[in-house]
Design an enzyme around this catalytic site. Structure first.
Site, PDB file in Angstrom:
ATOM      1  N   HIS A  86       0.692  -1.170   0.046  1.00 52.52           N
ATOM      2  CA  HIS A  86      -0.079   0.173   0.014  1.00 52.52           C
ATOM      3  C   HIS A  86       0.713   1.170   0.021  1.00 52.52           C
ATOM      4  O   HIS A  86       0.664   2.218  -0.858  1.00 52.52           O
ATOM      5  CB  HIS A  86      -0.938  -0.016   1.200  1.00 52.52           C
ATOM      6  CG  HIS A  86      -1.840   1.299   1.229  1.00 52.52           C
ATOM      7  ND1 HIS A  86      -3.058   1.251   0.765  1.00 52.52           N
ATOM      8  CD2 HIS A  86      -1.710   2.421   1.813  1.00 52.52           C
ATOM      9  CE1 HIS A  86      -3.731   2.245   1.326  1.00 52.52           C
ATOM     10  NE2 HIS A  86      -2.689   3.343   1.719  1.00 52.52           N
ATOM     11  N   GLU A  87       1.681   1.152   1.104  1.00 58.24           N
ATOM     12  CA  GLU A  87       2.717   2.532   1.083  1.00 58.24           C
ATOM     13  C   GLU A  87       3.712   2.604  -0.256  1.00 58.24           C
ATOM     14  O   GLU A  87       3.907   3.889  -0.629  1.00 58.24           O
ATOM     15  CB  GLU A  87       3.424   2.493   2.490  1.00 58.24           C
ATOM     16  CG  GLU A  87       2.345   2.446   3.568  1.00 58.24           C
ATOM     17  CD  GLU A  87       1.497   3.400   3.769  1.00 58.24           C
ATOM     18  OE1 GLU A  87       1.894   4.459   3.191  1.00 58.24           O
ATOM     19  OE2 GLU A  87       0.559   3.279   4.208  1.00 58.24           O
ATOM     20  N   HIS A 119       1.801   4.651  -2.817  1.00 58.07           N
ATOM     21  CA  HIS A 119       1.885   6.007  -2.579  1.00 58.07           C
ATOM     22  C   HIS A 119       3.092   6.337  -3.021  1.00 58.07           C
ATOM     23  O   HIS A 119       3.167   7.476  -3.898  1.00 58.07           O
ATOM     24  CB  HIS A 119       1.469   6.306  -1.114  1.00 58.07           C
ATOM     25  CG  HIS A 119       0.230   6.224  -0.558  1.00 58.07           C
ATOM     26  ND1 HIS A 119      -0.949   6.870  -1.262  1.00 58.07           N
ATOM     27  CD2 HIS A 119      -0.409   5.507   0.568  1.00 58.07           C
ATOM     28  CE1 HIS A 119      -1.950   6.751  -0.332  1.00 58.07           C
ATOM     29  NE2 HIS A 119      -1.823   5.889   0.566  1.00 58.07           N
ATOM     30  N   GLU A 123      -5.035   7.543  -2.967  1.00 61.91           N
ATOM     31  CA  GLU A 123      -5.671   6.229  -2.505  1.00 61.91           C
ATOM     32  C   GLU A 123      -5.608   5.241  -3.502  1.00 61.91           C
ATOM     33  O   GLU A 123      -5.626   3.833  -3.337  1.00 61.91           O
ATOM     34  CB  GLU A 123      -6.814   6.438  -1.679  1.00 61.91           C
ATOM     35  CG  GLU A 123      -6.475   6.551  -0.227  1.00 61.91           C
ATOM     36  CD  GLU A 123      -5.554   5.700   0.603  1.00 61.91           C
ATOM     37  OE1 GLU A 123      -6.029   4.548   0.751  1.00 61.91           O
ATOM     38  OE2 GLU A 123      -4.691   6.073   1.272  1.00 61.91           O
TER      39      GLU A 123
HETATM   40 ZN    ZN Z   1      -3.169   5.045   1.936  1.00 62.62          ZN
END
Ligand code: ZN
Length: 507
Positions: free
Chosen positions: A272-273, A276, A302
């Site tokens: 997830h990170e 980003h 997101e």
């Molecule tokens: Zn996030």
């Protein structure tokens, strides 16, 4: 009138704003590190001074004059300068009109309310938190009177996170998602309860086996390599709450957390990170030191993190790709687990009470119920004593579950205690945007093939050219339209979930 000089001065002024904003970010980053505790009040003072300075620059009379002088000629400006003007105007309008006393009262209340929430959460004591929540809602309602919005006050708060979204669009989007997903969840849980012997009926036990941090760390570093993250520009850290943090396009820091009885949490937080971070790394260097380098919006950011976490990370091709790495790093702890079991385990779904632990299928409903509640109490106010009752009714309607206590219900999130009303929506929009982008990506490249072969430099490069390079030059909705040719629509997200989870659970 010759506006070139004004425009140059405006750009220099914005450079200064961006520098202050980066210093604030670095001070925040510093506070997340292992540093001497005793210095904390002084660091807080420094942060306060710098934040006030930034606020002053964003809302000054000088800023007002730039906006007044450049707005009449905006049609003559380049897209880049138009975007600088658009974003500066929005920041100005969202801040300059709030009376100083109201702003300070709200800031002070947030700090107190977060402490109160912490105590209330630990003691499962909603009554203790309720007066703070009541005040937070009252002051937020007051603040919306000083913000620009269309139709209803809640839109003003939504626009703090997503500049071109409205309740009108969200009602339509969320209505369609609910109509499709609630029955699908029900079908799946009926099937799970009707056949408890089926291995898809329970969360597989291997997911909770003890795996030491060092082994997980080794795996997560390998994942960064697999995703083709450039080590000289992006570094992985460990924190309690994972996050990604961008200083500039050559300096991105992100983190994960290690739970020794839930190794999957480290894997998917890292992905997830990393998502980003890849977005941040792919933003063109020309946008460094401008106010446009932070990505299109919270929801668009997101969409990229969830793309790497869910669409890629929980997809069969990726799980196959990393299966050997998982077994090499963690095999001695988790024991023999086949590729199919691993894939099913990472995609285990079940209606649940806690948002942050929810699976890919049920997660968006947790957001929708928060949106519905926020919208109601910001627009119309509420008897806060009744909020747990409303919460529990929604959990019953959407998931068929009973909430045993408020800790597992309304007290579970920190966001409301921090006065963040309107921010949850970004997570749902991220899912909607990324499914729509995915549909487009599959038309343009052999996406599954590239993932299977681990050719992430190609995927990242493609995303840079087609998606990431716009950053905040256009709004999120404009970018979705430019890239996919369609307005944002939940259609592709619904199709994606229905196809994936029907295949896994209902065949
Ligand atoms: Zn996030």
């Amino acid at each position: 009138m010759d506006y070139t000089q004004t425009l140059n001065e405006f750009c220099d002024y914005l450079k200064k704003i961006e520098a202050y904003s980066k210093v604030n970010s670095l001070l925040f980053w510093d506070s997340m590190q292992k540093i001497p505790k005793a210095g904390s009040p002084y660091r807080a003072n420094t942060r306060g001074v710098m934040a006030a300075e930034l606020f002053q620059l964003q809302t000054s009379g000088q800023m007002r004059r730039y906006l007044d002088q450049l707005t009449p000629v905006q049609d003559k400006l380049s897209d880049f300068h138009k975007a600088l003007l658009r974003v500066s105007r929005l920041t100005y309008e969202q801040n300059a009109g709030i009376p100083k006393e109201l702003f300070q009262e709200f800031e002070g209340l947030k700090a107190e309310a977060m402490d109160a929430w912490d105590t209330a959460y630990k003691n499962n004591d909603y009554d203790y938190f309720e007066p703070y929540l009541k005040k937070l809602i009252t002051l937020s309602r007051e603040i919306t009177k000083h913000l620009p919005f269309n139709h209803e006050p809640y839109n003003a708060l939504l626009n703090l996170y997503e500049e071109d979204i409205s309740t009108e669009a969200l009602d339509k989007m969320f209505g369609e998602i609910k109509a499709a997903i609630i029955p699908l969840i029900k079908q799946i849980s009926d099937k799970q309860t009707s056949n408890p012997a089926n291995r898809l009926a329970h969360r597989p036990e291997f997911l909770s086996r003890y795996v030491p941090k060092a082994a997980q760390e080794k795996l997560c570093l390998r994942l960064c390599k697999i995703l083709a993250l450039d080590e000289s520009k992006a570094m992985l850290y460990e924190t309690t709450h994972p996050f990604s943090f961008t200083i500039n396009t050559n300096d991105v820091r992100f983190s994960t957390r290690y739970d020794e009885h839930d190794f999957a949490s480290a894997i998917f937080s890292t992905l997830h990170e990393a998502g980003h971070s890849i977005y941040s790394l792919n933003i063109p260097e020309e946008l460094n030191e401008t106010i446009l380098g932070g990505g299109a919006s919270a929801g668009f950011h997101e969409s990229q993190s969830r793309f790497y976490e869910n669409v890629i990370g929980r997809g069969y091709e990726f799980v196959s790709l990393i299966y050997n790495d998982i077994m090499e790093c963690l095999g001695e702890y988790i024991g023999p687990v086949s590729l199919q079991e691993m894939y099913e385990g990472f995609n285990y779904v079940t209606p649940s009470l806690i948002r942050v632990e929810a699976d890919e299928l049920t997660y968006t409903l947790h957001i929708i119920m928060r949106y519905e509640m926020e919208r109601e109490f910001i627009n119309n106010g509420v008897d806060t004593a009744r909020l747990p009752i409303i919460w529990n009714e929604k959990i019953r309607d959407y998931f068929g579950l009973e909430v045993p206590n408020n800790k597992l219900g309304i007290l579970q999130d920190i966001q409301w205690s921090a006065g963040r009303f309107g921010g949850f929506v970004s997570y749902a929009l991220g899912n909607v945007y990324n499914a729509q982008l995915l549909n487009n990506i599959k038309k343009e490249i052999d996406f599954n093939g590239l993932v299977s072969r681990g050719e992430f430099h190609k995927i990242n490069e493609y995303l840079k050219e087609r998606v990431h390079k716009y950053s905040q030059l256009y709004t999120a909705a404009q970018q979705i339209k430019m890239i996919t040719g369609e307005e944002p629509t939940p259609k592709y997200f619904i199709d994606y979930l229905t196809e994936k989870f029907s295949k896994l659970y209902l065949n």
